[in-house]
Design a protein around this motif. Structure first.
Motif: not given
Length: 266
Positions: A1-9, A259
């Motif tokens: 989930m944290e990886f997805t957040k960073r990627l989207l950002e 988010w």
């Protein structure tokens, strides 16, 4: 989930939006078949850069966040308030350097505002919230305590919360310390919308105290449309190389708010 957040950002941040067409344009420019498409992408990237730097886009995005919370010039007259919660930004350990060089500009602004409010009534306690950012180093809140200790705040007037790593965890950990009692919440003006929303979702009672205010000094919250042109001229169109980091920060807050809505945290 944290990886997805960073990627989207990264993808949807101003630097990401700017970098993608520039990078793709450079690559395609070296391919004869796609050189025209490459030039178009480079032109698109250049236009985006000009928009980011030479328009008031960054100012208005940040102003829209800051205008919701006015400066807290005096302490509210409520008998139950005895905690001033200061949220962290960033800090690193560098032995041999003063603490003022080890904490970020945002963190210093938050601490300075928290210290100002504490000086108005030293019966309050300062709750410093921020966990470990870099593995092997102490929590950011501990660095904040070092700063305030050197500014003359007694040890017994500080509570260090060093387990949290983001705004949601900040407030979640703080709630364990103060429950639902009213408290003053100090954070960067641009960040307060999300922080206050999280606190209310957790059934806490924050009194917002914005720090590091950037736009309200030259653009009051109650500005009418009739005033906009004169304010624009007075501020020389807000043209500045600082617009890109400001735009990056503002977009980080908007994306962070969405988010948190997705996660049900606000």
């Amino acid at each position: 989930m944290e990886f997805t957040k960073r990627l989207l950002e990264i993808i949807f941040s101003p630097l990401g939006i700017l970098s993608i067409p520039l990078f793709a344009g450079v690559v395609l420019s070296f391919l004869r078949k796609h050189s025209r498409a490459g030039r178009r992408l480079l032109t698109c990237g250049a236009l985006l850069f000009l928009i980011f730097v030479f328009t008031p886009l960054a100012h208005y995005l940040m102003w829209n966040l800051e205008k919701q919370f006015q400066p807290l010039l005096v302490l509210p007259q409520l008998p139950k308030i005895d905690r001033i919660v200061v949220l962290a930004g960033y800090a690193e350990e560098h032995p041999g350097f003063p603490i003022t060089s080890n904490v970020s500009e945002q963190t210093i602004a938050n601490m300075a505002e928290g210290l100002r409010l504490y000086r108005l009534d030293p019966k309050n306690k300062l709750v410093l919230s921020g966990g470990v950012v870099r593995s092997g180093e102490k929590a950011v809140a501990a660095s904040m305590a070092d700063f305030l200790r050197q500014m003359g705040v007694p040890e017994q007037d500080m509570v260090v919360e060093g387990n949290s790593k983001d705004t949601y965890q900040n407030l979640l950990e703080v709630k364990k310390l103060i429950g639902s009692s009213p408290f003053i919440l100090v954070a960067s003006a641009c960040d307060l919308r999300r922080a206050v929303a999280v606190a209310k979702k957790l059934q806490m009672n924050p009194i917002p105290a914005p720090a590091h205010i950037r736009t309200l000094q030259n653009h009051p919250a109650n500005t009418t449309m009739a005033d906009e042109f004169s304010i624009y001229i007075k501020n020389r169109g807000y043209v500045s190389s600082a617009n890109i980091p400001r735009l990056q920060w503002a977009c980080h807050e908007y994306l962070g708010y969405v988010w948190y809505q997705f996660l049900g945290r606000i």
